[in-house]
Design a protein around this motif. Structure first.
Motif, PDB file in Angstrom:
ATOM      1  N   ASN A  19       6.593  -3.549  -9.510  1.00 38.55           N
ATOM      2  CA  ASN A  19       5.906  -2.500  -9.075  1.00 38.55           C
ATOM      3  C   ASN A  19       6.666  -2.011  -7.367  1.00 38.55           C
ATOM      4  N   LEU A  20       6.507  -1.140  -6.925  1.00 35.50           N
ATOM      5  CA  LEU A  20       6.989  -0.884  -5.315  1.00 35.50           C
ATOM      6  C   LEU A  20       5.268  -1.249  -4.721  1.00 35.50           C
ATOM      7  N   TYR A  21       5.845  -1.615  -3.689  1.00 41.35           N
ATOM      8  CA  TYR A  21       4.636  -1.256  -2.624  1.00 41.35           C
ATOM      9  C   TYR A  21       5.412  -0.828  -1.558  1.00 41.35           C
ATOM     10  N   GLY A  22       4.639  -0.061  -0.325  1.00 36.22           N
ATOM     11  CA  GLY A  22       4.956  -0.437   0.804  1.00 36.22           C
ATOM     12  C   GLY A  22       3.892   0.840   1.275  1.00 36.22           C
ATOM     13  N   GLN A  23       4.534   1.732   2.359  1.00 34.59           N
ATOM     14  CA  GLN A  23       3.208   2.796   3.044  1.00 34.59           C
ATOM     15  C   GLN A  23       3.667   4.185   2.869  1.00 34.59           C
ATOM     16  N   LEU A  24       2.659   5.171   2.949  1.00 35.46           N
ATOM     17  CA  LEU A  24       3.251   6.876   2.525  1.00 35.46           C
ATOM     18  C   LEU A  24       2.477   7.774   4.074  1.00 35.46           C
ATOM     19  N   HIS A  25       3.568   8.074   3.907  1.00 29.09           N
ATOM     20  CA  HIS A  25       3.033   8.894   5.379  1.00 29.09           C
ATOM     21  C   HIS A  25       3.329  10.310   5.593  1.00 29.09           C
ATOM     22  N   ILE A  26       2.396  11.056   6.102  1.00 31.52           N
ATOM     23  CA  ILE A  26       3.056  12.250   5.862  1.00 31.52           C
ATOM     24  C   ILE A  26       2.504  13.317   7.413  1.00 31.52           C
ATOM     25  N   SER A  27       3.960  13.422   7.965  1.00 35.48           N
ATOM     26  CA  SER A  27       4.202  14.113   9.260  1.00 35.48           C
ATOM     27  C   SER A  27       4.067  15.585   9.590  1.00 35.48           C
ATOM     28  N   ASP A  28       3.849  16.140  10.390  1.00 34.38           N
ATOM     29  CA  ASP A  28       3.259  17.146  10.773  1.00 34.38           C
ATOM     30  C   ASP A  28       3.973  18.112  10.389  1.00 34.38           C
ATOM     31  N   ASP A  29       5.771  18.409  10.036  1.00 29.52           N
ATOM     32  CA  ASP A  29       5.930  19.598   9.310  1.00 29.52           C
ATOM     33  C   ASP A  29       5.686  18.844   8.133  1.00 29.52           C
ATOM     34  N   ASN A  30       4.674  18.286   7.558  1.00 26.32           N
ATOM     35  CA  ASN A  30       4.607  18.932   5.912  1.00 26.32           C
ATOM     36  C   ASN A  30       5.735  17.819   5.059  1.00 26.32           C
ATOM     37  N   VAL A  31       5.401  16.832   5.767  1.00 23.63           N
ATOM     38  CA  VAL A  31       7.259  15.995   5.059  1.00 23.63           C
ATOM     39  C   VAL A  31       6.574  15.317   4.487  1.00 23.63           C
ATOM     40  N   VAL A  32       6.217  14.283   3.395  1.00 22.09           N
ATOM     41  CA  VAL A  32       5.856  13.088   2.456  1.00 22.09           C
ATOM     42  C   VAL A  32       7.291  12.571   2.546  1.00 22.09           C
ATOM     43  N   VAL A  33       6.518  11.419   3.161  1.00 24.05           N
ATOM     44  CA  VAL A  33       7.666  10.025   2.902  1.00 24.05           C
ATOM     45  C   VAL A  33       7.286   8.895   2.801  1.00 24.05           C
ATOM     46  N   TYR A  34       7.507   8.574   1.406  1.00 20.01           N
ATOM     47  CA  TYR A  34       7.672   7.045   1.116  1.00 20.01           C
ATOM     48  C   TYR A  34       8.275   6.356   1.476  1.00 20.01           C
ATOM     49  N   TYR A  35       8.235   4.834   1.900  1.00 17.97           N
ATOM     50  CA  TYR A  35       8.794   4.026   2.813  1.00 17.97           C
ATOM     51  C   TYR A  35       8.213   2.257   1.519  1.00 17.97           C
ATOM     52  N   VAL A  36       9.352   2.157   0.401  1.00 14.43           N
ATOM     53  CA  VAL A  36       9.343   1.687  -0.562  1.00 14.43           C
ATOM     54  C   VAL A  36      10.048   0.384   0.267  1.00 14.43           C
ATOM     55  N   VAL A  37       9.036  -1.131   0.760  1.00 17.55           N
ATOM     56  CA  VAL A  37       9.731  -2.129   1.655  1.00 17.55           C
ATOM     57  C   VAL A  37       9.806  -3.102   0.604  1.00 17.55           C
ATOM     58  N   ASP A  38       8.971  -3.861  -0.408  1.00 20.36           N
ATOM     59  CA  ASP A  38       9.284  -4.638  -1.484  1.00 20.36           C
ATOM     60  C   ASP A  38       8.395  -4.572  -2.994  1.00 20.36           C
ATOM     61  N   VAL A  39       8.838  -5.670  -3.902  1.00 17.92           N
ATOM     62  CA  VAL A  39       8.180  -5.123  -5.293  1.00 17.92           C
ATOM     63  C   VAL A  39       7.837  -6.490  -5.881  1.00 17.92           C
ATOM     64  N   ASP A  40       7.242  -6.126  -6.801  1.00 15.05           N
ATOM     65  CA  ASP A  40       6.383  -7.405  -7.638  1.00 15.05           C
ATOM     66  C   ASP A  40       6.512  -7.286  -8.437  1.00 15.05           C
ATOM     67  N   ASP A  41       7.059  -8.157  -8.991  1.00 16.24           N
ATOM     68  CA  ASP A  41       7.672  -8.546 -11.052  1.00 16.24           C
ATOM     69  C   ASP A  41       6.289  -9.030 -11.649  1.00 16.24           C
ATOM     70  N   ASN A  42       4.995  -9.514 -10.800  1.00 17.60           N
ATOM     71  CA  ASN A  42       4.075  -9.295 -11.936  1.00 17.60           C
ATOM     72  C   ASN A  42       3.578  -8.166 -12.145  1.00 17.60           C
ATOM     73  N   LYS A  43       3.601  -7.469 -12.720  1.00 19.29           N
ATOM     74  CA  LYS A  43       2.962  -6.437 -13.218  1.00 19.29           C
ATOM     75  C   LYS A  43       1.860  -6.322 -13.956  1.00 19.29           C
ATOM     76  N   ASP A  44       1.674  -7.282 -14.705  1.00 19.69           N
ATOM     77  CA  ASP A  44       0.149  -7.099 -15.448  1.00 19.69           C
ATOM     78  C   ASP A  44      -1.161  -6.915 -15.084  1.00 19.69           C
ATOM     79  N   ASP A  45      -0.836  -8.034 -13.994  1.00 20.32           N
ATOM     80  CA  ASP A  45      -1.905  -8.095 -12.808  1.00 20.32           C
ATOM     81  C   ASP A  45      -1.383  -7.662 -11.666  1.00 20.32           C
TER      82      ASP A  45
END
Length: 467
Positions: A19-45
């Protein structure tokens, strides 16, 4: 609408489901930015993992799945991003985005290294400010990198393992041992009697500046380097120099002999100047007497001076900047007689300049009227037939004896003024050299503490062009 995806470089070559974890940011000029920071191998839980990430201010952005995953499965799990991998390709591929752009060219995948991005923020200082001040066209990218750098900073309350805990307690002991000389010096300075003596010294001012920087915690690397240099110089003084106290005594005697040589040069006609013989001899006798007094005083305090030089070495436990501050105070003490000569000649020069200025108006038949104001002069300039040289200077009829005395004093001061001016220029030059030396020491002392060494080393080592 365009999409930016910041993905760590090592996750770009992952060959497992996570799984990918991070933050989502939408700027004023309508740009969607995904910040992927960390992962987790426990995909079931998924629920447990999501709760733990929310505590760290991270949210579930998506996952990396095998090649059998499809967009319906991603939508069912509320994924914003989905990467797939297979055995044929060395890296993952973007398969799904929660927001679909008009064309694929509007999707940008940006790979970054966590360690390099973390170096963009040092103790809360944004190292990208020098770009934003000059190039506005990179503003959006720099804001993205700055936000990403804040997200990838390590958690202050992160759990440490056993070895890290041992290192932590060991560092605490070392910290207490390293701060022991500073605590002792702080106790001595806190004494009311000692404080009243050293209030106006450079060492006390530096102590206050050092405490401010240490309390702020923004230049801990500078403080470590400062103490290392101080201890190194202390070891050099105590091991290489057999009698380090003799060095300062020799310098003092050299300065005294050079002053005697300087006065000998001023005797007679230095560089062809015709000085007044009687006034010149008076100055020479006066200054030689002061030098003899100062030499006698240095002979009396010679044992103390030897111990003071040892104190410079002992101050290495506090830091190299403390040694520089104490050296500046010693230079001020050793050059005290030159400062006295400068004060004497400055007063005599000011008296000569003021006397010539006042008597010049007298011999010209003018006087300074303090009662007249500028408005009064403007009102009565035409009505009264008086010649005005300046706003408050008016003509005056002096008596003959007044003009006679003024002419005598004016001539005497005029012919004595070159001698006074020569001595003033000489000792003002000595004062300027002493002041320049103290200014250089102060500049070095403050630069050692305030120069952003940590940021400079990181910029030299990695640089921003590797991001």
């Amino acid at each position: 609408m365009s999409i930016k995806i910041f993905l760590p470089t090592n996750y770009f070559y992952v060959k497992r489901s996570c799984n990918l974890y991070g933050q989502l940011h939408i700027s004023d000029d309508n740009v969607v930015v995904y910040y992927v920071v960390d992962v987790d191998d426990n995909k079931d839980d998924t629920k447990t993992t999501t709760d733990s990430r929310e505590c760290n201010h991270m949210r579930l952005l998506g996952a990396i799945r095998d090649s059998y995953a499809d967009s319906k499965q991603c939508s069912a799990h509320d994924m914003m991003l989905c990467f797939t991998y297979n055995n044929e390709s060395p890296n993952v591929s973007l398969m799904f985005t929660g927001i679909t752009p008009e064309n694929l060219k509007q999707i940008k995948l940006i790979l970054y290294d966590k360690q390099i991005v973390r170096s963009l923020i040092i103790k809360g200082y944004n190292t990208l400010n020098h770009w934003t001040a000059h190039e506005t066209r990179h503003m959006n990218d720099e804001c993205d990198f700055y936000m990403l750098a804040r997200l990838v900073q390590p958690e202050p309350g992160a759990n440490r393992n056993k070895s890290e805990g041992l290192w932590f307690y060991g560092s605490q002991s070392l910290c207490l041992l390293a701060n022991l000389p500073m605590q002792l010096f702080k106790y001595i300075v806190g004494n009311a009697f000692v404080n009243s003596i050293i209030t106006h010294t450079v060492i006390f001012k530096h102590y206050q500046e050092w405490q401010t920087i240490y309390a702020a915690g923004s230049r801990l690397t500078n403080i470590m380097i400062d103490r290392a240099l101080g201890i190194l110089l202390m070891l050099m003084l105590f091991t290489l120099a057999s009698h380090p106290g003799d060095f300062l005594i020799q310098i003092s005697h050299i300065i005294i002999s050079q002053l005697y040589s300087l006065l000998k040069v001023l005797e007679g006609s230095p560089i062809g100047l015709k000085l007044n013989i009687h006034l010149n001899n008076f100055f020479l006798d006066c200054f030689k007497y002061h030098i003899e007094l100062w030499s006698t005083f240095l002979d009396l305090i010679e044992p103390i001076v030897r111990q003071v030089f040892l104190a410079i070495g002992a101050f290495g436990c506090l830091g190299f900047t403390y040694q520089i501050a104490l050296l500046a105070d010693l230079i001020s003490i050793v050059g005290l007689h030159a400062h006295c000569f400068y004060v004497y000649t400055k007063v005599l020069n000011n008296v000569g300049v003021k006397g010539l200025t006042v008597l010049w108006q007298v011999v010209r038949g003018n006087r300074y009227n303090i009662l007249r104001s500028k408005s009064t002069l403007k009102d009565y300039r035409v009505a009264i037939n008086i010649y005005f040289v300046a706003d408050r200077i008016e003509a005056h009829n002096y008596m003959n004896r007044q003009l006679y005395l003024a002419t005598i004093f004016f001539s005497a001061i005029l012919f004595l003024f070159p001698t006074t001016l020569v001595y003033y220029v000489v000792f003002a030059t000595l004062k300027a050299l002493t002041f320049a030396t103290l200014a250089i020491l102060e500049f070095c002392r403050r630069k050692i503490l305030n120069f952003p060494i940590e940021m400079f080393l990181k910029c030299v080592k990695k640089g921003f062009n590797e991001i």
